[in-house]
Design an enzyme around this catalytic site. Sequence first.
Site, PDB file in Angstrom:
ATOM      1  N   ASP A 134     -77.174 -94.402  24.611  1.00 43.77           N
ATOM      2  CA  ASP A 134     -77.811 -94.518  23.613  1.00 43.77           C
ATOM      3  C   ASP A 134     -79.948 -94.642  23.691  1.00 43.77           C
ATOM      4  O   ASP A 134     -80.581 -95.124  21.822  1.00 43.77           O
ATOM      5  CB  ASP A 134     -77.360 -96.178  22.813  1.00 43.77           C
ATOM      6  CG  ASP A 134     -78.313 -96.207  21.523  1.00 43.77           C
ATOM      7  OD1 ASP A 134     -78.178 -95.160  19.988  1.00 43.77           O
ATOM      8  OD2 ASP A 134     -78.647 -97.193  20.769  1.00 43.77           O
ATOM      9  N   CYS A 188     -63.892 -88.319   5.019  1.00 45.98           N
ATOM     10  CA  CYS A 188     -64.314 -89.197   3.902  1.00 45.98           C
ATOM     11  C   CYS A 188     -63.476 -89.446   2.560  1.00 45.98           C
ATOM     12  O   CYS A 188     -62.952 -90.051   1.689  1.00 45.98           O
ATOM     13  CB  CYS A 188     -66.290 -90.512   4.241  1.00 45.98           C
ATOM     14  SG  CYS A 188     -66.473 -91.359   5.534  1.00 45.98           S
ATOM     15  N   CYS A 191     -63.707 -90.514  -1.205  1.00 49.30           N
ATOM     16  CA  CYS A 191     -64.122 -92.852  -0.907  1.00 49.30           C
ATOM     17  C   CYS A 191     -65.566 -93.093  -0.874  1.00 49.30           C
ATOM     18  O   CYS A 191     -66.748 -92.384  -0.811  1.00 49.30           O
ATOM     19  CB  CYS A 191     -63.701 -93.086   0.216  1.00 49.30           C
ATOM     20  SG  CYS A 191     -64.342 -95.352   0.142  1.00 49.30           S
ATOM     21  N   CYS A 194     -68.337 -97.694   0.871  1.00 43.70           N
ATOM     22  CA  CYS A 194     -69.766 -97.801   1.458  1.00 43.70           C
ATOM     23  C   CYS A 194     -71.016 -97.771   0.755  1.00 43.70           C
ATOM     24  O   CYS A 194     -72.050 -98.711   0.388  1.00 43.70           O
ATOM     25  CB  CYS A 194     -69.986 -97.443   3.012  1.00 43.70           C
ATOM     26  SG  CYS A 194     -69.734 -95.214   2.341  1.00 43.70           S
ATOM     27  N   CYS A 242     -70.934-101.652   4.947  1.00 41.00           N
ATOM     28  CA  CYS A 242     -70.711-100.853   4.704  1.00 41.00           C
ATOM     29  C   CYS A 242     -69.731-100.216   6.034  1.00 41.00           C
ATOM     30  O   CYS A 242     -68.586 -99.545   5.453  1.00 41.00           O
ATOM     31  CB  CYS A 242     -71.963 -99.077   5.351  1.00 41.00           C
ATOM     32  SG  CYS A 242     -72.192 -98.806   6.616  1.00 41.00           S
TER      33      CYS A 242
END
Length: 308
Positions: A134, A188, A191, A194, A242
């Site tokens: 990260d 997704c 959908c 979120c 979300c």
Amino acid sequence: MATNSCQSLCNDDVRRLAASLGFDACGFARADDVDDTACDAYDRWIAARRHGELAYMEKYGDIRRSPALLLDGAKTVISLAMNYFPAVRRSPELPQFAYYAYGDDYHEVIRSRLRQIADFITQRTGAACRPCVDTAPIRERYWAQRAGIGFVGTNNQLIIPRRGSFFFLAEIVTTYSFAPDEPCTATCGDCRRCVEACPAGAISPGEGVDCRRCLSALTIEHRGALPPDVRLCGHVYGCDVCQIVCPHNRAPQPTIVPEFAPSEFILNATVDDIASLTPDEFRRLFRHSAVRRAKLEGLVRNAEAIKR
């Protein structure tokens, strides 16, 4: 540089070691340049200033495109995922911390495990390795998708089909040539859960997350007073809405990594406890926590905003 000069190594050798260290998924992709479609989408997101105050996202564009610039002679990107979903969570009556910050700082927890895998690869093959947790400019979700682990959802999270998105991602770039996995092609679809649930209206299909509105970005990265129109909706550090509403997170399995177990303070602190933290208390409580990212001033500011 020594590469592939010792023994051969197969993907399953690395997968078995990764699983023994607490990783839930491990996939392999050729270390090619990031494709033009993904690069163009990222450039549009930056040009639209949707990254807000995350100025570091503008930097190292050439390295984000090419993993070979992270490690000379790179042939494979190994993508790994580690579950962080907590077995015990804060009461909904309390101000909320993002689940990823419940336990010890994931950078510390994952880095030592990645190093073990990298050392194993080097000892067996002579190949060079570059672990990334990260902090390196590498497209984590892109490579996780290329390595077959999951897909990037409308909420910009990496979603592992039927297992959800409460996973940390990490990578090892290596000069060893592993067989690539098939990329994940799930999406997704239509959908919009979120999009509709986001308390700040920060998610737009096809445009990604707007960090200028996202409560996670604002509560963690924003310095100084919050914009006057911002309502934190009970979120004192980060936001998981979300993810919580995502159908793939219907029944997430709790993490088995002991370092991710929450502290007493994280589980039970009230808004007044947080607002009254002293510098010494903050350092003691969050010495090994990702919450340090917000700094004491930011955390207290968020608690005060929730109280109003």
